[in-house]
Write an enzyme that holds these catalytic residues in place. Structure first.
Site, PDB file in Angstrom:
ATOM      1  N   CYS A   8       0.491  -1.394 -10.076  1.00 24.76           N
ATOM      2  CA  CYS A   8       1.376  -1.906  -9.027  1.00 24.76           C
ATOM      3  C   CYS A   8       0.570  -2.264  -7.779  1.00 24.76           C
ATOM      4  CB  CYS A   8       2.484  -0.893  -8.738  1.00 24.76           C
ATOM      5  SG  CYS A   8       3.931  -1.671  -8.006  1.00 24.76           S
ATOM      6  N   HIS A  46       4.630  -0.003 -13.680  1.00 25.52           N
ATOM      7  CA  HIS A  46       4.192   1.400 -13.664  1.00 25.52           C
ATOM      8  C   HIS A  46       4.229   1.930 -15.103  1.00 25.52           C
ATOM      9  CE1 HIS A  46       3.991   2.234  -9.343  1.00 25.52           C
ATOM     10  NE2 HIS A  46       4.992   1.396  -9.225  1.00 25.52           N
ATOM     11  N   GLU A  49       2.698   4.207 -16.426  1.00 26.83           N
ATOM     12  CA  GLU A  49       2.552   5.673 -16.518  1.00 26.83           C
ATOM     13  C   GLU A  49       3.871   6.381 -16.827  1.00 26.83           C
ATOM     14  OE1 GLU A  49       2.091   3.851 -13.790  1.00 26.83           O
ATOM     15  OE2 GLU A  49       2.890   4.788 -11.973  1.00 26.83           O
TER      16      GLU A  49
HETATM   17  N1  GLN Z   1       3.840  -1.798  -1.805  1.00 30.70           N
HETATM   18  C1  GLN Z   1       3.769  -2.660  -2.938  1.00 30.70           C
HETATM   19  C2  GLN Z   1       5.024  -3.501  -3.102  1.00 30.70           C
HETATM   20  O1  GLN Z   1       6.054  -3.173  -2.555  1.00 30.70           O
HETATM   21  C3  GLN Z   1       3.456  -1.887  -4.210  1.00 30.70           C
HETATM   22  C4  GLN Z   1       4.521  -0.896  -4.565  1.00 30.70           C
HETATM   23  C5  GLN Z   1       4.052   0.125  -5.566  1.00 30.70           C
HETATM   24  O2  GLN Z   1       2.853   0.294  -5.777  1.00 30.70           O
HETATM   25  N2  GLN Z   1       4.975   0.839  -6.184  1.00 30.70           N
HETATM   26  O3  GLN Z   1       5.006  -4.475  -3.794  1.00 30.70           O
END
Ligand code: GLN
Length: 553
Positions: free
Chosen positions: A381, A507, A509
Site C-alpha cells: 500500500c 494489503h 497480509e
Molecule cells: N496513505 C496512503 C493512502 O491513503 C496509503 C494507505 C495505506 O498504506 N493503507 O493511499
C-alpha cells in the site's frame, strides 16, 4: 440453535483472550463444528479505523471493508474463515445505533437507558452472528473485568444466558497466575479477585483459563477450583507456548474443548478433534530455523502495529523453512549516511502501509536502497507508493516527485487522488476499503508468485498511482503488472530485472494463513532466504501458459 461461548479477561490487559478465543475456535472447527468469532470492544470509537496503531495495534480490514480490531486477524488466521464488519462491535457503534433509533422515534417515548436499550443492542449484535450455518459463536469481550466501560457488555452477556437457555451459553474467563520468585510460588489471589469481580456482575465462569509462565500445579488448580467454584477439570493451565500456533494444542491437552462441548451438550454434533494438520503445521513452524533477517521500515516501534504483516512474513517463512527475525526500523532513522548502515545487513525489506508524512523520506530511501542493491523488497500500500516515488525521482529523473498526500504542491504528483475521488473527499467517504479484483500480466513475477491471472485482495487507501505518469514509469522499467479489471487503477508493480522489488496497492497480509501462506509473502521469503544463504536470488518465473489471462475477468 447456535451455542455461545463468551470469553472475558481478568487481572491484566493483553493477557491473551484473543488467542484463547481463536484457538478455541480452531479446536471446535477441528471437531467438525461450524464456528464464527466476534469481538466486543468497550472503547468509544465507532471503529478502530481512526485509532492510532501505536496505541491499539493495526487496523484489520475484512473482505467487506470493515475496519476492525487486530484480534479479528488472529481469529481469521486460526479458524481460516473470512469474518465481516459485524464481527467487530464497539461501544461507539452501539451508541450510534441506539441514538439513531432514538432520533427516529423508534423507542416510542421510552426513557432510553443503558439497561435495557444499550444491552439489547449489544445482544442484538451477538444474535446477528448466530445464523443457520453457525454451530458456535465465540464472543470475546475486550478489556478487563473491573473496567468502567465493560459493564454494559458484561450485563448483556449475563442476560444472554437467560434469553437463550443455560445449556446454550458458556463463560470462559482468562486470568493470570503469576510466579513470585522470592517466595517460589504461583499466586492465585489475582485470579480469585477477578472471578469475584465477574461474579459481582452476575457471571459465574464455567472454566478458568490460567495464563502462566510455567505449568500450574495440581495444588494450584485445586485451590482455584475450590475458591472460584469451578470443577478442577475446568481450571485450564495455559502455559506460555513456544509459538502462538501451539496454543490450540496446549488448550486441547488441558481438555478445554472437551469440557466446553460437554457443558454445551455439543457431544452429539462434535466428533473427536482432527488435529493432524494443525500438529503438522506446528512441526513445520518448529522446523523453520534458517535465520532470515527482514527489516520492516515503518514508523511505529510497536510490533502489534504491523501484526498481520509480521504473521504473513512468518507464514511465508514456514513454507521454505526460514525463521524470520524482524528488525523494526524507524523510517525516521533511514536517512543520509544512516541508510547504508541500517539496511546493509538485511536479507529483505518490507515497507508497510501507513498514513501521514512523518518519516516518509526514510521509506522512500529504503525502497531506493533495496532497488539499487538488489535486496528483495516488498511494498504494501503506502509501501508501493514509496517505491513509485523513488523510481520516479531517481530513475525517471522527475525531481520533486511525491504523493499529493505529502506534498500537495509537488510538480510530479505520481501518487494522487483520482479525479472522481476528489469530489468524494468533500463528502467524507474517501477510502477504498475491502476486497477488489486485479488482473495480472502474463509472464510477470507477480503472476508467477500467485500462479493466477485474477486475484482478489483487501484494500484500505485513498491515493492511487497517477494515470498521467504510468507510461513514463513503465517505459523506464517499473512494470505495472496488475491493474483493476478496467485498467484504471494500478494494483501491482514490479521492477524489470530485479530479483524481487514488488509493490502492491493492496494489503495481502490480511489474507495469509499459517497453513496457507500468502503467495506473495512466500515468494518474498524465498527470495530473502536465497540472500541469507548467499545464493543469488533468482528471478521468479513460472510457466503461466496454462493460465487464462484473457478471459480471467
Ligand atoms: N496513505 C496512503 C493512502 O491513503 C496509503 C494507505 C495505506 O498504506 N493503507 O493511499
Amino acid at each position: 440453535m447456535a451455542k455461545h461461548i463468551f470469553v472475558t479477561g481478568g487481572v491484566a490487559s493483553s493477557i491473551g483472550k484473543g488467542l484463547t478465543a481463536a484457538s478455541l475456535g480452531r479446536l471446535l472447527k477441528c471437531r467438525g463444528l461450524r464456528v464464527t468469532l466476534q469481538k466486543l470492544d468497550p472503547y468509544i470509537n465507532v471503529d478502530p479505523g481512526t485509532m492510532n496503531p501505536s496505541q491499539h495495534g493495526e487496523v484489520f480490514v475484512t473482505e467487506d471493508g470493515g475496519e476492525t480490531d487486530l484480534d479479528l486477524g488472529h481469529y481469521e488466521r486460526f479458524i481460516d474463515e473470512n469474518l465481516h464488519r459485524d464481527s467487530s462491535v464497539t461501544t461507539g457503534s452501539i451508541y450510534s445505533s441506539v441514538l439513531a433509533k432514538e432520533r427516529r422515534g423508534d423507542y416510542l417515548g421510552d426513557t432510553v437507558q443503558v439497561i435495557p436499550h444499550i444491552t439489547n443492542e449489544i445482544k442484538e449484535r451477538i444474535r446477528r452472528l448466530a445464523t443457520d450455518d453457525v454451530d458456535v459463536v465465540i464472543t470475546e469481550v475486550g478489556g478487563t473485568v473491573g473496567d468502567i466501560e465493560i459493564l454494559p457488555f458484561l450485563d448483556a452477556i449475563r442476560q444472554f444466558r437467560n434469553d437463550v437457555g443455560r445449556d446454550n451459553v458458556a463463560y470462559v474467563h482468562v486470568t493470570l497466575v503469576p510466579y513470585l520468585g522470592p517466595s517460589g510460588e504461583q499466586k492465585t489471589k489475582p485470579t480469585q479477585h477477578s472471578v469475584t469481580e465477574l461474579r459481582a456482575r452476575g457471571i459465574q465462569p464455567d472454566t478458568i483459563v490460567c495464563r502462566s509462565d510455567r505449568p500450574i500445579s495440581l495444588g494450584v488448580k485445586r485451590k482455584i477450583s475450590l475458591l472460584c467454584d469451578v470443577p478442577e477439570k475446568a481450571v485450564v493451565s495455559a502455559v506460555d507456548a513456544r509459538n502462538l500456533y501451539e496454543i490450540p494444542l496446549v488448550l486441547h491437552e488441558e481438555g478445554l474443548d472437551e469440557y466446553l462441548c460437554s457443558i454445551l451438550r455439543l457431544d452429539g454434533a462434535a466428533h473427536a478433534p482432527e488435529l493432524g494438520s494443525w500438529e503438522a503445521l506446528v512441526r513445520r513452524v518448529e522446523a523453520s530455523t534458517t535465520p532470515v533477517k527482514i527489516g520492516l521500515v515503518g514508523k511505529y516501534s510497536l510490533p502489534d502495529a504491523y501484526l498481520s504483516v509480521v504473521e504473513a512474513l512468518r507464514h511465508g517463512g514456514f513454507a521454505s523453512g526460514a525463521h524470520v527475525s524482524i528488525d523494526f526500523i524507524d523510517a525516521g532513522e533511514v536517512e543520509g549516511l544512516l541508510v547504508e548502515s541500517r539496511l546493509r545487513n538485511l536479507d529483505g525489506i518490507v515497507i508497510p502501509g501507513g498514513f501521514g508524512p512523518r518519516a516518509i523520506e526514510g521509506k522512500i530511501a529504503a525502497a531506493g536502497y533495496a532497488r539499487e542493491h538488489e535486496i528483495p523488497c516488498l511494498g504494501l500500500c503506502l509501501g508501493m507508493q514509496t517505491m513509485v516515488i523513488d523510481f520516479a525521482r531517481n530513475v525517471c529523473g522527475l525531481a520533486g516527485a511525491n504523493s499529493s498526500e505529502f506534498d500537495p504542491d509537488s510538480p510530479h504528483p505520481v501518487i494522487d487522488l483520482m479525479d472522481e475521488q476528489r469530489e468524494i473527499v468533500d463528502f467524507g467517504g474517501t477510502q477504498r476499503l475491502g476486497l477488489y479484483p486485479a488482473r495480472l500480466r502474463p509472464g510477470s513475477q507477480v503472476a508467477a508468485a500467485y500462479g493466477a491471472a485474477l486475484v482478489y485482495e483487501r484494500h484500505r487507501h485513498r491515493y492511487e498511482c497517477n494515470p498521467r505518469y504510468r507510461r513514463r514509469l513503465e517505459d523506464a522499467g517499473l512494470l505495472q503488472v496488475g491493474t483493476s479489471p478496467d485498467d484504471r487503477l494500478v494494483e501491482f508493480v514490479e521492477l524489470a530485472g530485479h530479483p524481487f522489488w514488488i509493490g502492491t496497492q493492496a494489503h495481502p497480509e490480511f489474507k495469509s494463513r499459517p497453513d496457507r501462506p500468502h503467495p506473495l509473502f512466500k515468494a518474498f521469503m524465498a527470495a530473502a532466504l536465497c540472500r541469507a544463504e548467499g545464493r543469488a536470488p533468482h528471478l521468479l518465473q513460472l510457466d503461466t501458459s496454462g493460465l487464462n489471462f484473457e478471459s480471467a475477468v
